[in-house]
Write a protein that holds these residues in place. Structure first.
Motif, PDB file in Angstrom:
ATOM      1  N   SER A 200       0.816  -1.227   0.000  1.00  0.00           N
ATOM      2  CA  SER A 200       0.000   0.000   0.000  1.00  0.00           C
ATOM      3  C   SER A 200       0.838   1.259   0.000  1.00  0.00           C
ATOM      4  N   ALA A 201       2.052   1.175   0.563  1.00  0.00           N
ATOM      5  CA  ALA A 201       2.857   2.399   0.640  1.00  0.00           C
ATOM      6  C   ALA A 201       3.673   2.616  -0.638  1.00  0.00           C
ATOM      7  N   LEU A 202       3.444   1.805  -1.657  1.00  0.00           N
ATOM      8  CA  LEU A 202       4.268   1.896  -2.873  1.00  0.00           C
ATOM      9  C   LEU A 202       3.504   2.575  -4.016  1.00  0.00           C
ATOM     10  N   ASP A 203       4.258   3.115  -4.975  1.00  0.00           N
ATOM     11  CA  ASP A 203       3.642   3.715  -6.163  1.00  0.00           C
ATOM     12  C   ASP A 203       2.942   2.631  -6.978  1.00  0.00           C
ATOM     13  N   PRO A 204       1.893   3.031  -7.738  1.00  0.00           N
ATOM     14  CA  PRO A 204       1.110   2.030  -8.472  1.00  0.00           C
ATOM     15  C   PRO A 204       1.948   1.108  -9.361  1.00  0.00           C
ATOM     16  N   LEU A 205       2.910   1.664 -10.084  1.00  0.00           N
ATOM     17  CA  LEU A 205       3.700   0.826 -10.994  1.00  0.00           C
ATOM     18  C   LEU A 205       4.508  -0.218 -10.219  1.00  0.00           C
ATOM     19  N   ILE A 206       5.173   0.272  -9.148  1.00  0.00           N
ATOM     20  CA  ILE A 206       5.983  -0.621  -8.318  1.00  0.00           C
ATOM     21  C   ILE A 206       5.081  -1.657  -7.674  1.00  0.00           C
ATOM     22  N   ARG A 207       3.880  -1.217  -7.282  1.00  0.00           N
ATOM     23  CA  ARG A 207       2.958  -2.113  -6.610  1.00  0.00           C
ATOM     24  C   ARG A 207       2.649  -3.303  -7.512  1.00  0.00           C
ATOM     25  N   ARG A 208       2.382  -2.974  -8.789  1.00  0.00           N
ATOM     26  CA  ARG A 208       2.070  -4.004  -9.782  1.00  0.00           C
ATOM     27  C   ARG A 208       3.237  -4.992  -9.896  1.00  0.00           C
ATOM     28  N   GLU A 209       4.435  -4.426  -9.975  1.00  0.00           N
ATOM     29  CA  GLU A 209       5.631  -5.247 -10.111  1.00  0.00           C
ATOM     30  C   GLU A 209       5.786  -6.171  -8.894  1.00  0.00           C
ATOM     31  N   MET A 210       5.521  -5.588  -7.716  1.00  0.00           N
ATOM     32  CA  MET A 210       5.665  -6.378  -6.489  1.00  0.00           C
ATOM     33  C   MET A 210       4.605  -7.476  -6.410  1.00  0.00           C
ATOM     34  N   GLN A 211       3.398  -7.171  -6.936  1.00  0.00           N
ATOM     35  CA  GLN A 211       2.367  -8.216  -6.948  1.00  0.00           C
ATOM     36  C   GLN A 211       2.812  -9.389  -7.809  1.00  0.00           C
ATOM     37  N   ASP A 212       3.390  -9.076  -8.972  1.00  0.00           N
ATOM     38  CA  ASP A 212       3.879 -10.145  -9.846  1.00  0.00           C
ATOM     39  C   ASP A 212       4.966 -10.953  -9.146  1.00  0.00           C
ATOM     40  N   GLU A 213       5.862 -10.211  -8.481  1.00  0.00           N
ATOM     41  CA  GLU A 213       6.950 -10.847  -7.754  1.00  0.00           C
ATOM     42  C   GLU A 213       6.400 -11.776  -6.673  1.00  0.00           C
ATOM     43  N   PHE A 214       5.373 -11.267  -5.996  1.00  0.00           N
ATOM     44  CA  PHE A 214       4.738 -12.031  -4.927  1.00  0.00           C
ATOM     45  C   PHE A 214       4.140 -13.329  -5.486  1.00  0.00           C
ATOM     46  N   MET A 215       3.464 -13.229  -6.648  1.00  0.00           N
ATOM     47  CA  MET A 215       2.860 -14.422  -7.244  1.00  0.00           C
ATOM     48  C   MET A 215       3.958 -15.417  -7.654  1.00  0.00           C
ATOM     49  N   ARG A 216       5.047 -14.874  -8.174  1.00  0.00           N
ATOM     50  CA  ARG A 216       6.151 -15.745  -8.580  1.00  0.00           C
ATOM     51  C   ARG A 216       6.683 -16.509  -7.355  1.00  0.00           C
ATOM     52  N   LEU A 217       6.912 -15.741  -6.265  1.00  0.00           N
ATOM     53  CA  LEU A 217       7.409 -16.375  -5.039  1.00  0.00           C
ATOM     54  C   LEU A 217       6.458 -17.461  -4.561  1.00  0.00           C
ATOM     55  N   GLN A 218       5.172 -17.140  -4.559  1.00  0.00           N
ATOM     56  CA  GLN A 218       4.189 -18.094  -4.038  1.00  0.00           C
ATOM     57  C   GLN A 218       4.147 -19.355  -4.901  1.00  0.00           C
ATOM     58  N   SER A 219       4.357 -19.191  -6.218  1.00  0.00           N
ATOM     59  CA  SER A 219       4.332 -20.376  -7.075  1.00  0.00           C
ATOM     60  C   SER A 219       5.485 -21.313  -6.722  1.00  0.00           C
ATOM     61  N   VAL A 220       6.565 -20.743  -6.182  1.00  0.00           N
ATOM     62  CA  VAL A 220       7.691 -21.576  -5.764  1.00  0.00           C
ATOM     63  C   VAL A 220       7.478 -22.113  -4.349  1.00  0.00           C
ATOM     64  N   LEU A 221       7.005 -21.209  -3.437  1.00  0.00           N
ATOM     65  CA  LEU A 221       7.036 -21.534  -2.015  1.00  0.00           C
ATOM     66  C   LEU A 221       5.794 -22.252  -1.514  1.00  0.00           C
ATOM     67  N   LYS A 222       4.647 -21.910  -2.137  1.00  0.00           N
ATOM     68  CA  LYS A 222       3.370 -22.541  -1.751  1.00  0.00           C
ATOM     69  C   LYS A 222       3.099 -22.443  -0.253  1.00  0.00           C
ATOM     70  N   LYS A 223       3.133 -21.209   0.259  1.00  0.00           N
ATOM     71  CA  LYS A 223       2.864 -20.974   1.677  1.00  0.00           C
ATOM     72  C   LYS A 223       1.363 -20.832   1.903  1.00  0.00           C
ATOM     73  N   THR A 224       0.990 -20.903   3.180  1.00  0.00           N
ATOM     74  CA  THR A 224      -0.363 -20.506   3.551  1.00  0.00           C
ATOM     75  C   THR A 224      -0.297 -19.024   3.901  1.00  0.00           C
ATOM     76  N   ILE A 225      -1.163 -18.237   3.249  1.00  0.00           N
ATOM     77  CA  ILE A 225      -0.971 -16.792   3.326  1.00  0.00           C
ATOM     78  C   ILE A 225      -2.233 -16.064   3.771  1.00  0.00           C
ATOM     79  N   VAL A 226      -2.061 -15.128   4.702  1.00  0.00           N
ATOM     80  CA  VAL A 226      -3.132 -14.177   5.014  1.00  0.00           C
ATOM     81  C   VAL A 226      -2.651 -12.821   4.527  1.00  0.00           C
ATOM     82  N   PHE A 227      -3.368 -12.271   3.561  1.00  0.00           N
ATOM     83  CA  PHE A 227      -2.916 -11.057   2.893  1.00  0.00           C
ATOM     84  C   PHE A 227      -3.963  -9.970   3.115  1.00  0.00           C
ATOM     85  N   ILE A 228      -3.516  -8.829   3.648  1.00  0.00           N
ATOM     86  CA  ILE A 228      -4.449  -7.742   3.924  1.00  0.00           C
ATOM     87  C   ILE A 228      -4.320  -6.681   2.841  1.00  0.00           C
ATOM     88  N   THR A 229      -5.447  -6.141   2.399  1.00  0.00           N
ATOM     89  CA  THR A 229      -5.357  -5.030   1.453  1.00  0.00           C
ATOM     90  C   THR A 229      -6.610  -4.184   1.541  1.00  0.00           C
TER      91      THR A 229
END
Ligand code: ATP
Ligand code: MG
Lengths: 343, 665
Positions: A200-229
């Motif tokens: 939430s504290a990031l600029d929209p473009l960076i936010r998008r990039e971080m979301q992609d990064e997050f999805m990439r990480l999750q595809s590798v790690l397969k954690k149980t996640i509680v995500f607030i937004t």
């Protein structure tokens, strides 16, 4: 709304009728007000109803998103789930065990090894380098220097910050700082991963990039996640399931598709209005039974918008494949066009 | 009265209460002398002997009090020993060398650090903290001290500071942590801290002298007590301001309470804590100089002795050495606070190049010192003494400008100081108490009224009314003059950035100087008396007057000034109607600070022969009478509290009136 008795007890984390009221003598007041007090009566009693009668179950391996506007009680809810604060009433089960019954030492153990948290404003320690911050949870556990630095290095590389290990937090951009926060929370290899508005504290473009990064990480790690937004689009993009909060209570929970297609209240409908259906509806819900033969192949789990480009070569019908790879249905061009034009 | 002439006015104007109160006061002042003489002079026989009680209590503490396991005297002896041990070591290291045996029969077994080594070590600290320029500045300051023959005294002073600062920082940190953790403890110590910051430093010295005896240990104790409260406060605030997320982080990674404090909270609060450390250093320097009265020795003692002999040359030289020491310590601690730690890989020497360098220098200098004595001690033959030069300058000034200076002094004394003093001394204490209570009620409600009124009465009841009025008169006039200088300078500086840079550099430096230093030039020109005291106080107190005026004026919303211009205001109107008016709360706070500075300096001016409460403390000090000293000190604190609370309330009211929101003052 889910009621307490229907919650699966084998889920990773379960909240049963959890309440949190801020103010003096909250417990007594809540008991005195009876089983399901009105919000107005709580406020009249001089208390802040931050979380009210929340029931939810976070299943192993899923991304559970809690979405709500500012002040709706999301942060309070995660702080309850990690027992940073004690609930006024209710029950919280972690791996089927009552978390509220755990002693202080047990909580320290659980947090050290089983839980990780990412914070909205990163919460990096200003006097430690990137490597020091990422290794910090391990240092607290007393892991030897060599080992913790090796593990921290791996985590830093995983979030794409390799080479910046010796930088100090203030020398990094917001996005980079949050990558450090993510790496740190992952360093202990937690079973349950909390992220409180991490982007939430990031600029929209960076936010998008971080979301992609997050999805990439999750595809590798397969954690149980509680995500607030507080961002409904972010919730739709990332969630397996979403709980929508308002004034401390959950007004609806379900998959993104369920929520967009059948919002439970006008409040939820307001959020869904701007979301294009084709980006939420999965092929599985739009397909028809198999009739005749069809070319191509599209996954059940893809959204309609993702499947649409495959009609560009003129096909009228596409075959849909299930998890196992067997054909489970057909997707028709006309249905896709209707969904996409329907907004 | 005004409201009788205007029958249509339903509500009385805001100031009608004031008119009434002042009217009553005037009636009492004019007609009261015959009717109620007790309202003017509290009868001597009725004076409450608080001073005697306190003295008796301290005697009892020292001679009889016991905590069961140990007596109070044993406790003070224990504290003294704890302080004495490190002090001896540091003093031996810097000044005396390690001695064997007692008194004049002592034999030096190890010399102190070579002067070159001390300079090099401090220069290295400068290089570590702030780079080459700071290293040069620090080396220059210390070399200056050596050249002008102040080395030995300066090292004695430095030894006290080096012992007091770590103890003060650690103690303040602990108390601050306790206050942050326990709201109960916080509520307990807050009034104590408030009082300690308003009691003049002299007043501490008396009971400490009584409990710890005359000598450097007592001086370090006094310094600790003086420098610890700000550190406590800074610590508590700094910890409370660490973002909640960081505390959550600590819990989430499973910190134990101890890890939480030392690994998360304290490091995260580092920047703010370093501000506290800087304060402790500067306050310690100030106090170590003042504590020369109870045996601190060193530069402070040189100034004091010179003042007593009226040997201006020697006094000025020691004064300059204090300034050099103050500048070096201040810049060093500022740079250390701003320094950003980076991590360096490698062996112990590569990781601590400065430490290694310092050890090496000390070693080499010690060895060289055995061969060449000039390396060990700065040779007396190279010393420059400017003492006679300064004495001659003063003589020359006095010969050529005596009449001129004397004329100024007498004119001010006759036309301003003495009439004002007479006026204040003629006021009935009952009336003053009533008026102050009324002001308290108007500005802040009945609680403030009770506070101001009762504190005033207490001063009278303790039999200190006359001395208190002299304090008020000197403080009042000095504050007024400081404001008369500070306001215009502030107004000019607020508009000219270049000027402000210069002015700020000057007042920043002025504020790092120990208050003792201000006395010397004033005495040189005007000898002893109220006028001299006033000059010293004004010089000391003008800094906050300027600073707050500038801050207030700079803080005014520029859009309002533009709006004023658009409405066709002249520059003068903009200044008076908009800028000064909106800056009023800030300027009032400046006034408040100016008064506090003036009071703290005023007590010290007892040395140049004032007759106020400060003198009372000073006499108590020479007679080692703790009761008398404390009561007089408390009376000064009461005056400070009354002024402080009234002005704060006034500033709050002004803020509310201007719609600036309820800013915490
Ligand atoms: N420690 C506290 N004491 C009193 N009230 C609190 C406290 N913490 C939170 N609240 C109140 O509880 C409510 C929910 O706050 P919470 O921080 O959980 O909201 P949020 O959904 O996380 O909002 P945001 O998006 O702004 O972070 C708010 O009304 C807040 O003012
Ligand atoms: Mg929040």
């Amino acid at each position: 709304m889910t009621d307490a008795s229907s919650l699966p007890s084998d889920a990773k984390l379960v909240c049963r009728e959890v309440w949190k009221l801020f103010g003096a003598r909250a417990g007594e007041t809540l008991r005195a007000l009876g089983p399901a007090p009105e919000i107005g009566r709580i406020v009249d009693a001089g208390l802040v109803p931050a979380v009210r009668a929340v029931n939810l179950a976070v299943r192993e391996g899923e991304i559970f998103v809690i979405m709500g506007l500012s002040g709706s009680g999301k942060s309070t809810l995660v702080r309850l789930m990690s027992r940073l604060i004690e609930p006024t009433a209710g029950e919280i089960l972690f791996n089927g065990r009552n978390l509220l019954a755990a002693s202080t030492e047990e909580m320290v153990e659980i947090r050290r090894h089983k839980m990780g948290m990412v914070f909205q404003h990163f919460a990096l320690l200003p006097h430690l380098t990137v490597l020091g911050n990422v290794a910090f949870p391990l240092e607290i556990q007393g892991v030897a220097r060599e080992e913790r630095e090796a593990r921290a290095r791996k985590m830093v590389a995983l979030v794409g910050l390799g080479g910046r290990e010796d930088a100090l937090p203030r020398q990094l951009s917001g996005g980079q700082q949050q990558r450090v926060g993510i790496a740190r929370s992952l360093a202990v290899e937690p079973e349950l991963w909390f992220l409180d508005e991490p982007f939430s504290a990031l600029d929209p473009l960076i936010r998008r990039e971080m979301q992609d990064e997050f999805m990439r990480l999750q595809s590798v790690l397969k954690k149980t996640i509680v995500f607030i937004t507080h961002d409904f689009d972010e919730a739709i993009r990332l969630a397996d399931r979403i709980a929508v909060m308002k004034d401390g209570a959950i007004v609806q929970q379900g998959t993104p598709e369920e929520i967009v297609l059948s919002p439970a209240t006008d409040y939820v409908r307001e959020f869904t209005r701007a979301v294009p259906r084709s980006k939420v509806v999965r092929v599985k819900s739009a397909m028809r039974p198999v009739a005749g033969t069809a070319g191509g192949a599209v996954s059940e789990r893809a959204t309609v918008a993702e499947a649409a480009p495959m009609f560009l070569d003129g096909a009228e019908v596409l075959a849909v494949k299930g998890e196992g790879g067997a054909v489970t249905g057909h997707l028709h061009r006309a249905d896709v066009v209707k969904l996409m034009l329907g907004g | 009265m005004a409201e009788a002439i205007l029958p249509r006015a339903r509500t009385w104007p805001r100031w009608s209460g004031w008119v009434l109160a002042l009217g009553l006061f005037l009636v009492l002042r004019v007609a009261g002398k015959g009717l109620a003489p007790w309202a003017f002079d509290w009868p001597k026989a009725q004076t409450v002997p608080v001073a005697r009680w306190i003295s008796a209590f301290t005697k009892w503490l020292l001679n009889e009090a016991s905590f069961g396991l140990f007596t109070f005297a044993e406790l003070t002896r224990f504290i003294a020993a704890v302080i004495d041990f490190p002090y001896r070591i540091v003093l031996s290291l810097l000044a005396t060398g390690f001695l064997k045996g007692q008194g004049s029969g002592a034999v030096q077994i190890l010399p102190p650090l070579a002067w070159i080594a001390v300079i090099a070590v401090f220069a290295l600290i400068g290089a570590w903290a702030g780079g080459r320029r700071l290293a040069l500045l620090v080396a220059a300051c210390f070399t200056f001290i050596a050249i002008f023959g102040q080395w030995q005294s300066a090292m004695v002073t430095l030894a006290s500071i080096l012992v007091a600062v770590p103890l003060g920082v650690a103690g303040g940190l602990m108390l601050g942590i306790l206050a942050w953790r326990s709201p109960l403890f916080e509520r307990l110590i807050r009034p104590v801290l408030d009082l300690m910051q308003t009691i003049p430093v002299f007043a501490y010295l008396v009971p400490i002298l009584f409990l710890f005896g005359f000598g450097p240990t007592a001086a370090v104790v006094a310094t600790l007590i003086y420098a610890m409260p700000p550190m406590t406060r800074v610590t508590q605030l700094a910890l409370a301001r660490v973002p909640g997320e960081l505390a959550d982080l600590g819990h989430m990674v499973g910190c134990t309470p101890r890890q939480m404090l030392w690994r998360v909270m304290v490091p995260s609060a580092r920047d703010a804590l370093m501000v506290g450390v800087n304060q402790v250093i500067m306050l310690s320097l100030n106090m170590v100089i003042i504590a020369s009265m109870i045996g601190a020795g060193g530069l402070g003692f040189d100034v004091l002795a010179a003042l007593r002999r009226l040997d201006f040359g020697a006094g000025l030289e020691a004064g300059f050495a204090i300034v050099a020491l103050a500048v070096a310590l201040d810049r060093l601690s500022h740079a250390a606070a701003a320094r950003q730690a980076g991590s360096v890989q490698g062996g112990p020497v590569a990781r601590h190049p400065y430490l290694a360098g310092a050890l090496l220098t000390v070693l080499i200098a010690a060895i060289l010192g055995l061969v060449a004595p000039a390396v060990q001690t700065y040779p007396a033959a190279w010393e420059l003494s400017t003492g006679t030069f300064w004495s001659r300058v003063v003589e020359w000034i006095n010969v050529n400008f005596f009449d001129f200076l004397e004329a100024i002094k007498n004119a001010v004394l006759l036309n301003l100081l003495i009439p004002f003093k007479r006026f204040l001394l003629g006021l009935p204490w009952v009336g003053v108490a009533g008026l102050l209570a009324f002001a308290g009620w108007r500005l802040g409600g009945w609680r403030l009224a009770v506070l101001t009124g009762s504190l005033t009465v207490l001063i009278a009841v303790a039999g200190l009314w006359e001395k208190a009025m002299i304090t008020v008169y000197l403080c009042g006039i000095s504050t007024a003059i400081a404001m008369l200088i500070g306001l215009p300078v502030g107004i000019l500086a607020a508009e000219r950035d270049r000027l402000w840079t210069v002015v700020r550099a000057v007042i920043d430096t002025l504020q790092t100087l120990p208050s003792f230093v201000y006395l010397m030039p004033a005495v040189m020109l005007f000898r002893v008396g109220d006028f001299t005291a006033m000059i010293a106080v004004v010089a000391f107190a003008v800094a906050p007057a300027i600073r707050y005026t500038v801050l207030g004026l700079k803080g005014v919303d520029p859009r309002l000034i533009e709006a004023g211009r658009a409405m066709g205001c002249t520059e003068g109107q903009i200044l008076r109607r908009i800028r000064l008016r909106l800056a009023l709360p800030e300027i009032l706070l400046g006034l408040n600070q100016t008064i506090m500075f003036a009071l703290s300096m005023l007590v010290i001016t007892a040395l140049v022969g004032t007759r106020d409460l400060g003198q009372e403390v000073y006499i108590a000090l020479t007679k080692a009478d703790p009761g008398r000293g404390l009561v007089a000190g408390l009376a000064v604190a009461f005056i400070a509290i009354i002024a402080d609370r009234l002005i704060q309330a006034g500033a709050r009211a002004a803020r509310a009136r201007l719609g600036l929101g309820e800013g915490a003052a």
